[in-house]
Design a protein around this motif. Structure first.
Motif, PDB file in Angstrom:
ATOM      1  N   PRO A 139      -2.604 -48.294   6.302  1.00  0.00           N
ATOM      2  CA  PRO A 139      -2.133 -47.877   4.977  1.00  0.00           C
ATOM      3  C   PRO A 139      -3.104 -48.199   3.852  1.00  0.00           C
ATOM      4  O   PRO A 139      -3.260 -47.411   2.922  1.00  0.00           O
ATOM      5  CB  PRO A 139      -0.819 -48.654   4.821  1.00  0.00           C
ATOM      6  N   GLU A 140      -3.763 -49.343   3.937  1.00  0.00           N
ATOM      7  CA  GLU A 140      -4.726 -49.746   2.911  1.00  0.00           C
ATOM      8  C   GLU A 140      -6.071 -50.030   3.558  1.00  0.00           C
ATOM      9  O   GLU A 140      -6.131 -50.528   4.674  1.00  0.00           O
ATOM     10  CB  GLU A 140      -4.243 -50.998   2.165  1.00  0.00           C
ATOM     11  N   PRO A 141      -7.170 -49.720   2.872  1.00  0.00           N
ATOM     12  CA  PRO A 141      -8.492 -50.019   3.440  1.00  0.00           C
ATOM     13  C   PRO A 141      -8.692 -51.515   3.590  1.00  0.00           C
ATOM     14  O   PRO A 141      -8.205 -52.306   2.780  1.00  0.00           O
ATOM     15  CB  PRO A 141      -9.464 -49.416   2.418  1.00  0.00           C
ATOM     16  N   ASP A 142      -9.361 -51.919   4.636  1.00  0.00           N
ATOM     17  CA  ASP A 142      -9.605 -53.322   4.950  1.00  0.00           C
ATOM     18  C   ASP A 142     -11.113 -53.561   4.899  1.00  0.00           C
ATOM     19  O   ASP A 142     -11.881 -52.887   5.589  1.00  0.00           O
ATOM     20  CB  ASP A 142      -9.061 -53.631   6.341  1.00  0.00           C
ATOM     21  N   HIS A 143     -11.542 -54.508   4.090  1.00  0.00           N
ATOM     22  CA  HIS A 143     -12.977 -54.772   3.936  1.00  0.00           C
ATOM     23  C   HIS A 143     -13.611 -55.268   5.234  1.00  0.00           C
ATOM     24  O   HIS A 143     -14.834 -55.228   5.368  1.00  0.00           O
ATOM     25  CB  HIS A 143     -13.206 -55.776   2.805  1.00  0.00           C
ATOM     26  N   ALA A 144     -12.780 -55.718   6.187  1.00  0.00           N
ATOM     27  CA  ALA A 144     -13.326 -56.172   7.466  1.00  0.00           C
ATOM     28  C   ALA A 144     -13.998 -55.034   8.221  1.00  0.00           C
ATOM     29  O   ALA A 144     -14.816 -55.269   9.106  1.00  0.00           O
ATOM     30  CB  ALA A 144     -12.220 -56.787   8.325  1.00  0.00           C
ATOM     31  N   PHE A 145     -13.678 -53.786   7.872  1.00  0.00           N
ATOM     32  CA  PHE A 145     -14.272 -52.637   8.534  1.00  0.00           C
ATOM     33  C   PHE A 145     -15.641 -52.285   7.950  1.00  0.00           C
ATOM     34  O   PHE A 145     -16.350 -51.454   8.503  1.00  0.00           O
ATOM     35  CB  PHE A 145     -13.348 -51.417   8.418  1.00  0.00           C
ATOM     36  N   GLY A 146     -15.991 -52.880   6.841  1.00  0.00           N
ATOM     37  CA  GLY A 146     -17.271 -52.580   6.211  1.00  0.00           C
ATOM     38  C   GLY A 146     -17.147 -51.484   5.183  1.00  0.00           C
ATOM     39  O   GLY A 146     -16.231 -50.655   5.217  1.00  0.00           O
ATOM     40  N   GLY A 147     -18.078 -51.461   4.255  1.00  0.00           N
ATOM     41  CA  GLY A 147     -18.006 -50.529   3.142  1.00  0.00           C
ATOM     42  C   GLY A 147     -18.239 -49.085   3.510  1.00  0.00           C
ATOM     43  O   GLY A 147     -17.890 -48.185   2.732  1.00  0.00           O
ATOM     44  N   ASP A 148     -18.794 -48.822   4.700  1.00  0.00           N
ATOM     45  CA  ASP A 148     -19.079 -47.436   5.087  1.00  0.00           C
ATOM     46  C   ASP A 148     -17.901 -46.751   5.768  1.00  0.00           C
ATOM     47  O   ASP A 148     -17.945 -45.536   5.996  1.00  0.00           O
ATOM     48  CB  ASP A 148     -20.284 -47.388   6.029  1.00  0.00           C
ATOM     49  N   ALA A 149     -16.857 -47.501   6.111  1.00  0.00           N
ATOM     50  CA  ALA A 149     -15.727 -46.906   6.821  1.00  0.00           C
ATOM     51  C   ALA A 149     -14.967 -45.954   5.903  1.00  0.00           C
ATOM     52  O   ALA A 149     -14.707 -46.257   4.735  1.00  0.00           O
ATOM     53  CB  ALA A 149     -14.792 -48.000   7.339  1.00  0.00           C
ATOM     54  N   LEU A 150     -14.619 -44.790   6.448  1.00  0.00           N
ATOM     55  CA  LEU A 150     -13.763 -43.857   5.735  1.00  0.00           C
ATOM     56  C   LEU A 150     -12.316 -44.310   5.869  1.00  0.00           C
ATOM     57  O   LEU A 150     -11.977 -45.091   6.754  1.00  0.00           O
ATOM     58  CB  LEU A 150     -13.930 -42.452   6.306  1.00  0.00           C
ATOM     59  N   HIS A 151     -11.442 -43.807   5.001  1.00  0.00           N
ATOM     60  CA  HIS A 151     -10.045 -44.227   5.037  1.00  0.00           C
ATOM     61  C   HIS A 151      -9.134 -43.013   4.997  1.00  0.00           C
ATOM     62  O   HIS A 151      -9.207 -42.203   4.079  1.00  0.00           O
ATOM     63  CB  HIS A 151      -9.734 -45.157   3.859  1.00  0.00           C
ATOM     64  N   VAL A 152      -8.297 -42.891   6.043  1.00  0.00           N
ATOM     65  CA  VAL A 152      -7.278 -41.842   6.094  1.00  0.00           C
ATOM     66  C   VAL A 152      -5.943 -42.545   6.330  1.00  0.00           C
ATOM     67  O   VAL A 152      -5.629 -42.938   7.463  1.00  0.00           O
ATOM     68  CB  VAL A 152      -7.571 -40.825   7.211  1.00  0.00           C
ATOM     69  N   PRO A 153      -5.138 -42.758   5.286  1.00  0.00           N
ATOM     70  CA  PRO A 153      -3.883 -43.503   5.439  1.00  0.00           C
ATOM     71  C   PRO A 153      -2.849 -42.724   6.227  1.00  0.00           C
ATOM     72  O   PRO A 153      -2.969 -41.496   6.392  1.00  0.00           O
ATOM     73  CB  PRO A 153      -3.428 -43.715   3.990  1.00  0.00           C
ATOM     74  N   PRO A 154      -1.829 -43.408   6.752  1.00  0.00           N
ATOM     75  CA  PRO A 154      -0.777 -42.718   7.513  1.00  0.00           C
ATOM     76  C   PRO A 154      -0.044 -41.699   6.644  1.00  0.00           C
ATOM     77  O   PRO A 154      -0.032 -41.777   5.416  1.00  0.00           O
ATOM     78  CB  PRO A 154       0.158 -43.854   7.929  1.00  0.00           C
ATOM     79  N   GLY A 155       0.586 -40.748   7.330  1.00  0.00           N
ATOM     80  CA  GLY A 155       1.455 -39.800   6.667  1.00  0.00           C
ATOM     81  C   GLY A 155       2.900 -40.241   6.781  1.00  0.00           C
ATOM     82  O   GLY A 155       3.202 -41.363   7.221  1.00  0.00           O
ATOM     83  N   ALA A 156       3.809 -39.370   6.449  1.00  0.00           N
ATOM     84  CA  ALA A 156       5.235 -39.708   6.479  1.00  0.00           C
ATOM     85  C   ALA A 156       5.710 -40.034   7.886  1.00  0.00           C
ATOM     86  O   ALA A 156       6.669 -40.799   8.068  1.00  0.00           O
ATOM     87  CB  ALA A 156       6.044 -38.549   5.912  1.00  0.00           C
ATOM     88  N   ASP A 157       5.049 -39.474   8.915  1.00  0.00           N
ATOM     89  CA  ASP A 157       5.489 -39.653  10.295  1.00  0.00           C
ATOM     90  C   ASP A 157       4.555 -40.507  11.138  1.00  0.00           C
ATOM     91  O   ASP A 157       4.672 -40.527  12.363  1.00  0.00           O
ATOM     92  CB  ASP A 157       5.672 -38.289  10.959  1.00  0.00           C
ATOM     93  N   GLY A 158       3.609 -41.214  10.494  1.00  0.00           N
ATOM     94  CA  GLY A 158       2.775 -42.120  11.269  1.00  0.00           C
ATOM     95  C   GLY A 158       1.295 -41.893  11.082  1.00  0.00           C
ATOM     96  O   GLY A 158       0.859 -41.182  10.161  1.00  0.00           O
TER      97      GLY A 158
END
Length: 269
Positions: free
Chosen positions: A40-59
Motif C-alpha cells: 500500500p505504501e512505498p518502503d525505503h527498504a526497496f531502494g529509491g529506484d523501485a517503482l510503486h503500484v499500490p493494491p486496488g480494491a480487490d488486492g
C-alpha cells in the motif's frame, strides 16, 4: 541485445528479493533491473529506484505491476523483457538461454522452474545445478533445446519466469489490469498472446529456482480472488481457469456450480 529483469515484490518477500538481487549481480550484472513494489505504501527498504503500484480494491495489482515494469524497462532501452517472480533465483545460464532464443518476434519463452524444499537454498549460483529438479507439470527440454508448445500446453504458462521481446510485448498489449488479487491474470495473458498470433516455447537451460515459502493447498486465503478472477476469465474466454483449485474447494463444500457459474455455498440457516 539489451535485457531487463522485471520483478514484482512486497515487504513480505523482502528477504527473497534481496537474495535474488545478490544472484542477479553475479549472473546478470549488465541487465537493466526493474523492481515494482506492490505494498500500500512505498518502503525505503526497496531502494529509491523501485517503482510503486499500490493494491486496488480487490488486492495486489500483479497485472498492473507487470505492465508498469515493462513500460519502464522499454523506456530504458530494453529489447528483451525477462519477468522473474520475487521468489525465484536465476540460474547462471537463464538469461543467456532466453537471449539465444529471442530472435523470433511474437514468441513467449518459458524456462523450467524448480521448487526448492524448505531449508534448501544453494549458497551461490555456482551451486545451483545441485538443486535442479524442474516441476514435472511443465516441459523441461535439455539445455540448448527449445521446444514449441502444443495447443494443450498454453494453460501451462506461468508468470514465475518468462521472457519476450519488447516488440512481442507491444503486440500482445500486456496484462489485463482488471485482474486484481490472486490468480488468472497469467493464463489470461497467455490467451491474449495466442490471440495476437504469438507462439509459446519451452527453453531448456533457462532454469529458475523458486525459494520455499509456506503455502496452503487449496489456497483458502485466495478463494474469493479465484472466484472473481475466474469469472472474469470465463466472461472473456468462455471457460473457467484454475479448475483444480475450484474443484478442491467444491469437494470441501465451499463452492458450487450454479448454471455454469462457480460461487460460494451459502451458509446453512
Amino acid at each position: 541485445m539489451t535485457t531487463a529483469i522485471i520483478t514484482l515484490a512486497s515487504a513480505a518477500r523482502l528477504d527473497h528479493l534481496r537474495r535474488q538481487e545478490e544472484w542477479i549481480r553475479i549472473v546478470a550484472p549488465d541487465c537493466i533491473r526493474v523492481v515494482v513494489q506492490l505494498d500500500p505504501e512505498p518502503d525505503h527498504a526497496f531502494g529509491g529506484d523501485a517503482l510503486h503500484v499500490p493494491p486496488g480494491a480487490d488486492g495486489l495489482r500483479l497485472a498492473a505491476g507487470r505492465n508498469r515494469g515493462a513500460a519502464e524497462a522499454i523506456a530504458r532501452g530494453a529489447d528483451l523483457l525477462v519477468f522473474l517472480d520475487v521468489d525465484c533465483l536465476p540460474h547462471p545460464d537463464m538469461i543467456g538461454a532466453y537471449e539465444r532464443s529471442a530472435g523470433q518476434d511474437r514468441t513467449l519463452l518459458c524456462g523450467p522452474v524448480t521448487y526448492l524444499p524448505a531449508g534448501v537454498i544453494p549458497a551461490s549460483p555456482a551451486e545451483a545445478d545441485r538443486s535442479l529438479a524442474p516441476h514435472a507439470a511443465r516441459p523441461a527440454p535439455t539445455a540448448g533445446a527449445v521446444q514449441a508448445a502444443t495447443d494443450a500446453e498454453w494453460d501451462l504458462f506461468w508468470s514465475l519466469s518468462f521472457a519476450c521481446t519488447a516488440a512481442t510485448w507491444d503486440a500482445i498489449g500486456g496484462f489485463d489490469e482488471r485482474y486484481e488479487g490472486y490468480g488468472g491474470e497469467d493464463t489470461d495473458f497467455a490467451h491474449r498472446a495466442r490471440a495476437a498470433g504469438a507462439t509459446l516455447h519451452w527453453v531448456g537451460g533457462a532454469h529458475a529456482l523458486h525459494q520455499y515459502h509456506a503455502t496452503s493447498k487449496p489456497p483458502w486465503q485466495h478463494l474469493d480472488d479465484i472466484l472473481r478472477n475466474g469469472r472474469l476469465f470465463a466472461s472473456t474466454w468462455g471457460r473457467w481457469p484454475m479448475l483444480g483449485w475450484i474443484e478442491a474447494f467444491a469437494e470441501a463444500g465451499a463452492v458450487e456450480n450454479v448454471d455454469g457459474d462457480w460461487r460460494r455455498v451459502p451458509p446453512a440457516r
